[in-house]
Design a protein around this motif. Structure first.
Motif, mmCIF file in Angstrom:
data_model
loop_
_atom_site.group_PDB
_atom_site.id
_atom_site.type_symbol
_atom_site.label_atom_id
_atom_site.label_comp_id
_atom_site.label_asym_id
_atom_site.label_seq_id
_atom_site.Cartn_x
_atom_site.Cartn_y
_atom_site.Cartn_z
ATOM 1 N N ARG A 284 -29.316 -12.683 -35.603
ATOM 2 C CA ARG A 284 -29.911 -14.498 -35.833
ATOM 3 C C ARG A 284 -31.174 -13.883 -34.519
ATOM 4 O O ARG A 284 -30.549 -12.948 -33.730
ATOM 5 C CB ARG A 284 -28.710 -15.339 -34.857
ATOM 6 C CG ARG A 284 -28.399 -15.308 -36.225
ATOM 7 C CD ARG A 284 -27.031 -16.538 -35.825
ATOM 8 N NE ARG A 284 -27.039 -17.669 -35.003
ATOM 9 C CZ ARG A 284 -27.717 -18.849 -36.043
ATOM 10 N NH1 ARG A 284 -27.584 -19.151 -37.393
ATOM 11 N NH2 ARG A 284 -28.747 -19.467 -34.705
ATOM 12 N N VAL A 285 -31.715 -14.880 -34.583
ATOM 13 C CA VAL A 285 -32.878 -15.011 -32.963
ATOM 14 C C VAL A 285 -31.815 -15.537 -31.952
ATOM 15 O O VAL A 285 -32.758 -14.991 -30.583
ATOM 16 C CB VAL A 285 -34.152 -15.634 -33.506
ATOM 17 C CG1 VAL A 285 -35.115 -15.366 -34.030
ATOM 18 C CG2 VAL A 285 -33.487 -16.795 -34.049
ATOM 19 N N ASP A 286 -31.132 -16.504 -31.966
ATOM 20 C CA ASP A 286 -30.737 -16.977 -30.920
ATOM 21 C C ASP A 286 -29.814 -15.134 -30.110
ATOM 22 O O ASP A 286 -29.037 -15.277 -28.756
ATOM 23 C CB ASP A 286 -29.954 -17.626 -30.686
ATOM 24 C CG ASP A 286 -29.066 -17.738 -31.888
ATOM 25 O OD1 ASP A 286 -28.684 -17.246 -32.784
ATOM 26 O OD2 ASP A 286 -28.135 -18.619 -32.452
ATOM 27 N N MET A 327 -37.126 -19.874 -29.835
ATOM 28 C CA MET A 327 -36.162 -19.117 -30.201
ATOM 29 C C MET A 327 -36.876 -17.885 -30.992
ATOM 30 O O MET A 327 -36.840 -16.653 -30.623
ATOM 31 C CB MET A 327 -34.907 -19.852 -31.542
ATOM 32 C CG MET A 327 -34.313 -20.443 -29.759
ATOM 33 S SD MET A 327 -32.913 -20.685 -29.996
ATOM 34 C CE MET A 327 -31.863 -21.728 -29.137
ATOM 35 N N ILE A 328 -37.420 -18.185 -32.348
ATOM 36 C CA ILE A 328 -37.975 -17.225 -33.226
ATOM 37 C C ILE A 328 -38.972 -16.111 -32.926
ATOM 38 O O ILE A 328 -39.137 -15.361 -32.888
ATOM 39 C CB ILE A 328 -37.860 -18.433 -34.123
ATOM 40 C CG1 ILE A 328 -37.339 -18.312 -35.368
ATOM 41 C CG2 ILE A 328 -39.279 -17.605 -35.766
ATOM 42 C CD1 ILE A 328 -37.809 -19.325 -36.192
ATOM 43 N N GLN A 329 -39.829 -17.260 -31.726
ATOM 44 C CA GLN A 329 -41.228 -16.542 -31.743
ATOM 45 C C GLN A 329 -40.365 -15.701 -30.329
ATOM 46 O O GLN A 329 -41.589 -14.191 -30.609
ATOM 47 C CB GLN A 329 -42.113 -17.424 -30.874
ATOM 48 C CG GLN A 329 -43.233 -18.784 -31.327
ATOM 49 C CD GLN A 329 -43.257 -19.588 -31.185
ATOM 50 O OE1 GLN A 329 -42.939 -20.461 -29.522
ATOM 51 N NE2 GLN A 329 -44.958 -20.525 -31.856
ATOM 52 N N LEU A 368 -46.388 -14.216 -36.346
ATOM 53 C CA LEU A 368 -46.033 -12.988 -35.297
ATOM 54 C C LEU A 368 -46.009 -12.225 -35.036
ATOM 55 O O LEU A 368 -46.072 -11.356 -37.020
ATOM 56 C CB LEU A 368 -44.384 -13.511 -36.060
ATOM 57 C CG LEU A 368 -43.907 -15.164 -36.079
ATOM 58 C CD1 LEU A 368 -42.892 -15.244 -36.151
ATOM 59 C CD2 LEU A 368 -43.553 -15.400 -33.937
ATOM 60 N N PRO A 369 -45.693 -11.047 -34.822
ATOM 61 C CA PRO A 369 -46.093 -9.881 -35.045
ATOM 62 C C PRO A 369 -44.790 -8.569 -35.914
ATOM 63 O O PRO A 369 -44.193 -8.088 -35.945
ATOM 64 C CB PRO A 369 -46.090 -8.607 -33.153
ATOM 65 C CG PRO A 369 -44.995 -9.803 -32.488
ATOM 66 C CD PRO A 369 -44.663 -10.841 -33.106
ATOM 67 N N LEU A 370 -44.420 -9.118 -36.944
ATOM 68 C CA LEU A 370 -43.566 -8.780 -38.227
ATOM 69 C C LEU A 370 -44.194 -7.629 -38.269
ATOM 70 O O LEU A 370 -45.724 -8.167 -39.221
ATOM 71 C CB LEU A 370 -43.457 -9.965 -39.274
ATOM 72 C CG LEU A 370 -42.365 -11.117 -38.073
ATOM 73 C CD1 LEU A 370 -42.173 -12.537 -39.579
ATOM 74 C CD2 LEU A 370 -40.759 -11.375 -38.064
#
Length: 465
Positions: A284-286, A327-329, A368-370
């Motif tokens: 999870r991003v958090d 949070m995702i970023q 995003l750098p995915l």
């Protein structure tokens, strides 16, 4: 006794006789390997058929049934139709052999699964203790009526026993019998050069403390979250190393949860010098944390996979993700900066979600750098809050276990066909950018690690299977 344990295919493609190509699984079926270890410790013989790694061959299948005293099968909801076909074949060939089923779908719908499959016994919840009592019953040493945690067929109809207590101390469970699938190939989504016996998985917890509305994991694990001790996890990883594996996936429903414990775990793994590579298949991003990520990377973690779901805050809130765009970023950038191969999954199809919002999610993903992505249609899964609400509103029936967010069912803004097309187009649009390929090449060269490029190529080709 001699047990044949089966991991069924989730797609009709795998149960054809005419295909002649090699398959590899994403990850070994740990649930069956745990059960197999219990049976072996009790003196029983076990064979496992994993149909995520091989093509169904009826002649070979019948030969294996002929030397078995009982059949065990795990069922996830997407595999139910194929399970029905397999059990029909078993009954036609050996009508008297006992068939035991378990797994997530059986926990959610025990009585219905017995009715639909014709199996004799269904296990709900943790199977490691229950299987020992079932074995005694098959030997005539115990009555099925005295075994908690099962539903079973009787001449008078189906009987549902009380649930068995969950296994509160996961450290008491023996490590999986990995040797039974050492000949199978797994993990080539992470590294296309992996050979049989080089990739395996571990699970450090059971359950998930979160309650995303599209997910059924909380219902499957009876709203319970349990974790193993670091000492127990490290002991298993040492055994894995001794068995010759090179890459290990952490396949928890969500990993990590507790920061301090996880930091200590990866500090110890680094000090142990196991020289293994690790992937995390659901995080999870958090949970993103710079100190934690550095410890994980130094210990050998190469891949992180996030469930990002959307680039629209209202969609995240609808799913009850308890995450934000910021949070995702932050998490994805931190993962990238730490040097992980970063994977993100997105969902299209919330009931109010428009194509403009799909485009916003795609644009967000591109920002995003995915290193790898998947765009998937929303599915109403049995046991999830969304499925329960749709059943209550009579938009779907209790016998429909997986339903796409289809406009015709009043579950979304678009037809199922349109939704799938949106997903496919988004996938293509993301990967077709020259800037993406350059980004991944630079990352591979910067880390002096071409496995990132290999992972990308493997992921792309796996979606074309």
């Amino acid at each position: 006794m001699r047990f044949l344990l089966i991991y069924p295919p989730t797609e009709p493609y795998f149960i054809q006789k005419t295909k002649a190509r090699s398959f590899y699984g994403l990850s070994p079926p740990l649930s069956l390997l745990y059960i197999a270890k219990i049976l072996e410790n009790n003196g029983d013989a076990v064979t496992i058929l994993d149909y995520s790694t091989k093509i169904f061959n009826e002649q070979t299948f019948f030969k294996m049934i002929d030397v078995a005293d009982a059949i065990g099968m795990t069922i996830i909801s997407p595999s139910l139709n194929e399970v029905k076909k397999i059990i029909e074949l078993i009954k036609r060939h050996s009508p008297d052999i006992p068939i035991i089923i378990g797994g997530p779908h059986c926990t959610l719908r025990p009585k219905e699964t017995l009715e639909e499959t014709g199996a004799q016994i269904s296990v709900q919840g943790d199977g490691e203790v229950v299987i020992q009592d079932i074995t005694k019953a098959l030997k005539g040493e115990k009555a099925l009526t005295d075994i908690h945690g099962i539903t079973f067929q009787t001449p008078q109809g189906i009987k549902c026993n009380p649930l068995a207590p969950i296994i509160s101390n996961l450290d008491t469970i023996p490590f999986p019998a990995r040797h039974l699938l050492k000949h199978s190939i797994y993990g080539r989504e992470y590294n296309p050069l992996l050979k049989a016996g080089e990739f395996t998985a571990v699970i450090t917890s059971r359950g998930c403390p979160y309650h995303c509305r599209f997910c059924s994991r909380s219902s499957i694990t009876m709203q319970q979250y349990r974790i193993r001790s670091n000492d127990n996890i490290i002991a298993e990883l040492n055994e894995i190393k001794e068995q010759g594996y090179r890459h290990v996936a952490f396949v928890d429903d969500c990993f990590p949860i507790y920061k301090k414990q996880t930091i200590k775990l990866f500090e110890t793994l680094k000090n142990e010098g196991l020289d293994l590579n690790y992937s995390v298949t659901a995080t999870r991003v958090d949970m993103a944390d710079q100190e934690l990520y550095k410890k994980m990377r130094r210990a050998g973690v190469t891949h992180l996979q996030f469930g990002l779901e959307s680039g629209n805050q209202d969609v995240l809130d609808f799913y009850d993700k308890k995450t934000t765009i910021k949070m995702i970023q932050r998490a994805v950038h931190l993962s990238h900066e730490t040097g992980f191969f970063t994977i993100g999954s997105f969902i299209f199809g919330a009931p109010f979600e428009t194509k403009e919002q799909f485009q916003q999610t795609l644009s967000f993903a591109k920002s995003l750098p995915l290193d790898s992505v998947s765009f998937l249609p929303l599915r109403y899964m049995v046991g999830s809050d969304l499925w329960n609400e749709a059943v209550a509103e009579e938009k779907i029936t209790e016998k429909e276990y997986i339903v796409l967010a289809d406009k015709q069912r009043e579950l979304g803004q678009y037809s199922a066909e349109e939704l799938l097309k949106f997903c496919m187009n988004a996938q293509y649009s993301f990967y077709a950018r020259p800037t993406f390929f350059i980004h991944l090449l630079k990352k591979s060269l910067h880390n002096n690690d071409m496995s990132f490029m290999k992972s990308f190529l493997s992921t792309v080709f796996s979606t074309m299977k």
